[in-house]
Write an enzyme that holds these catalytic residues in place. Structure first.
Site, short mmCIF file in Angstrom:
data_model
loop_
_atom_site.label_atom_id
_atom_site.label_comp_id
_atom_site.label_asym_id
_atom_site.label_seq_id
_atom_site.Cartn_x
_atom_site.Cartn_y
_atom_site.Cartn_z
N ASP A 59 1.05 -1.09 -0.01
CA ASP A 59 0.05 0.08 -0.05
C ASP A 59 0.97 1.49 0.15
O ASP A 59 1.60 1.44 1.05
CB ASP A 59 -0.94 0.25 1.37
CG ASP A 59 -2.08 0.68 1.01
OD1 ASP A 59 -2.11 1.78 0.47
OD2 ASP A 59 -3.21 0.15 1.70
N ASP A 100 -3.01 4.80 -2.47
CA ASP A 100 -3.84 5.55 -1.64
C ASP A 100 -4.11 6.78 -2.16
O ASP A 100 -3.42 7.59 -2.47
CB ASP A 100 -3.15 5.55 -0.19
CG ASP A 100 -4.11 6.10 0.86
OD1 ASP A 100 -4.96 5.28 1.21
OD2 ASP A 100 -4.05 7.01 1.42
N GLU A 102 -6.61 3.94 -5.90
CA GLU A 102 -8.08 4.23 -5.15
C GLU A 102 -8.40 5.61 -5.60
O GLU A 102 -7.67 6.57 -5.52
CB GLU A 102 -7.51 4.33 -3.44
CG GLU A 102 -8.80 4.48 -2.78
CD GLU A 102 -8.68 4.95 -1.28
OE1 GLU A 102 -9.41 4.86 -0.56
OE2 GLU A 102 -7.61 5.54 -0.97
N HIS A 159 -10.93 -1.92 4.51
CA HIS A 159 -10.66 -1.57 5.81
C HIS A 159 -11.38 0.00 6.10
O HIS A 159 -11.17 0.14 7.56
CB HIS A 159 -9.35 -1.35 6.06
CG HIS A 159 -8.54 -0.31 5.22
ND1 HIS A 159 -8.32 -0.45 3.89
CD2 HIS A 159 -8.05 0.88 5.49
CE1 HIS A 159 -7.87 0.82 3.38
NE2 HIS A 159 -7.61 1.51 4.39
N ASP A 160 -12.02 0.47 5.52
CA ASP A 160 -12.70 1.83 5.54
C ASP A 160 -14.18 1.61 5.46
O ASP A 160 -14.79 2.48 5.79
CB ASP A 160 -12.30 2.72 4.60
CG ASP A 160 -10.95 3.15 4.63
OD1 ASP A 160 -10.35 3.20 5.46
OD2 ASP A 160 -10.71 3.65 3.29
#
Ligand code: TEU
Ligand code: CA
Length: 539
Positions: A98, A199, A241, A315-316
């Protein structure tokens, strides 16, 4: 037929601090992940996207990196990381890192230097504006609450941060910053990583003077340069993302010529259950017809022109079975329905840890939450005069900690996640929902995911087939066709908990039922609660 390995891959996302703890400190770590590689191999996934493991003060659980070339001691060492890449490789699993490139931690050496003086060589690595203490450069807000500007007395300037104060935005306008980043990426490529997830990558080309954060004018110029200088030299998967992507923008990001990324990770479908124009906390029922419209548009518009990620969770995001399925009576059926619905489509499927078990949301008291976004939101809304019950309802539905409770491995204490005290409370339902109980059971949610992964390897129509949505106006049923020269695939899902009649003709003759979520499916076209069927016809 395409040859890109990542088009037929299934990617599994690990949130390292919540996956498996090897040393009893209550926090998941790299050795913990290594100890679970056999589980992942059994599931059949091709790659692991690891949420950040680099050195970080953990203000935002690792999305605030203070050293891009080291592993946080909480997770292990660089040697552990090399071992993970090696051990995963033995099982044909690639490790995707990431990359958090929009901002660093304020504890990064660059920022420590940058804030010393305006003449410091690192000063221009960040985004500064002159001003007077107490008079902000403008009214921009940070994603985790408060203004997007923070005053630094030493330089008599404000720095810009789209996320927390401890996540100063990097200045991509500065070619030196870009060079540092590319060198770092190449360093990781040398270490043998299989790819990168980038990200909030659509926010790097910000222009705060014009209130621009996402999709800035120089964005695609920067991305093409980065890709040329790094990814294109290796057979990597890259996923951006991109919260602000439209299908048109997605075709740029994931251009089949490889000039930017392999694929986008966009959120249009997953942002539908909120009041339009407001925040995710402002809950609204899911507009089902709109959901179908969004999926259909992405499926058809990207076909042959780009590549999308298929996901319900990360994870969000809250757990999908609690969000759009049913985490009570029909937990298993609805978790499988959502899996079948998604995995039949075109794109690269992502499974977020625990999704393959049908893990659910939690409803904690405020002092049990850990997430910075959750805690800040709670304070902010209390100050604004919201009722506590209303805030808690929003948190129970949408807090990021729903996704971050420890992985449920077994019915042992702390779900087998740790022998110590877990950093975030384990979901109390771990005795009923855990990997140990599902792994050998073909009828479990795990078994369903495993079979879906296997089918993707067996039938290229799942990868390349065209998409056609059926029953667009049906208020309960999600149905579509995938098709290539050899096969037609038909997916029919009852999205809700009531039995419904489906107006499609019963697929007889040469149609074969590939996978479903009920033992008994011979009810003709009467669909049981959350019933899902995937049929295949050889032409
Ligand atoms: O998330 C991007 C992002 O915009 C999130 O803040 C998102 O809006 C929020 O989680 C939804 O409520 C990425 C990471 O996935 C997230 O974990 C990080 O906190 C964020 O970037 C900052 O790096
Ligand atoms: Ca640990």
């Amino acid at each position: 037929m395409n040859t890109k390995w990542w088009k037929s891959a299934v990617i599994y996302q690990i949130y390292p601090r919540s996956f498996a703890d090897s040393n009893g400190d209550g926090i998941g770590d790299l050795q913990g992940i290594i100890s679970k590689l056999d589980y992942l191999e059994d599931l059949g996934i091709d790659a692991v996207w690891l949420s950040p493991v680099c050195r970080s003060p953990q203000d935002d659980n690792g999305y605030d990196i203070s050293d891009y070339r080291d592993i946080d001691p909480m997770f292990g060492t660089l040697e552990d990381m090399e071992e993970l890449i090696r051990e995963a490789g033995k099982r044909n699993i690639r490790i995707i890192m990431d990359l958090v490139l929009n901002h660093s931690s304020d504890e990064h050496y660059w920022f420590q230097e940058a804030k010393k003086s305006r003449e410091n060589p690192y000063h221009d690595y960040y985004v500064w504006r002159d001003g007077v203490e107490g008079v902000l450069p403008n009214d921009m807000r940070a994603a985790f609450g408060g203004p997007a500007w923070e005053w630094v007395p030493e330089v008599q300037q404000y720095y810009f941060h789209q996320f927390s104060v401890k996540q100063p935005d990097l200045n991509w306008e500065n070619p030196k910053v870009r060079r540092e980043i590319y060198d770092m990426i190449n360093w990781w490529i040398q270490k043998g990583v299989g790819g990168f997830r980038l990200d909030v990558i659509d926010q790097i080309a910000k222009e705060p003077d014009h209130h621009i954060t996402g999709n800035g004018p120089r964005l695609h110029e920067f991305l093409r340069e980065m890709s040329r200088e790094t990814f294109q030299k290796a057979d990597l998967v890259t996923v951006g993302e991109t919260w602000g992507a439209t299908t048109e923008l997605a075709k740029l990001y994931s251009n089949p010529d490889g000039s930017e990324f392999s694929m986008v990770f966009q959120f249009e479908h997953i942002c539908l259950d909120q009041i339009a124009g407001k925040e995710k906390w402002d809950l609204a029922p899911l507009p089902f017809l709109k959901l179908k419209e969004v999926f259909a548009r992405w499926q058809t518009e990207l076909c042959g022109q780009g590549w999308n990620s298929l996901f319900w969770n990360n994870h969000d995001l809250p757990r999908i079975v609690s969000r759009w399925g049913n985490d009570g009576e029909y937990r298993v059926e609805s978790a499988k329905m959502l899996a079948i619905l998604l995995h039949g489509m075109q794109g690269t499927p992502y499974i977020y840890q625990g999704e393959e078990l049908g893990m659910t949301n939690v409803a904690y008291e405020i002092d049990q939450y850990q997430d910075i976004e959750t805690l800040n939101l709670y304070k902010e809304r209390l100050e604004k005069g919201y009722q506590k019950e209303d805030i808690m309802r929003s948190l129970h539905a949408k807090s990021r900690d729903n996704a971050r409770t420890p992985m449920q491995w077994s019915d042992a204490e702390n779900a087998g996640f740790t022998t110590g005290k877990p950093w975030l409370k384990v979901n109390p339902n771990y005795k009923e929902i855990n990997a140990a109980q599902q792994r050998g059971d073909a009828d479990s949610v795990f078994g369903c995911y495993k079979e879906l992964i296997r089918l993707r390897k067996e039938y290229p129509v799942l990868i390349d087939g065209t998409f056609q949505m059926l029953l667009r106006e049906d208020e309960n049923i999600f149905a579509y066709i995938r098709e290539d020269a050899d096969y037609q695939l038909l997916v029919i899902c009852n999205f809700y908990g009531q039995t419904v009649r489906c107006s499609l003709e019963e697929p007889g003759g040469s149609y074969q039922l590939l996978i479903s979520n009920y033992q008994e499916t011979n009810h003709g076209m009467i669909l049981q609660p959350y019933e899902a069927r995937m049929y295949l016809m050889r032409k």
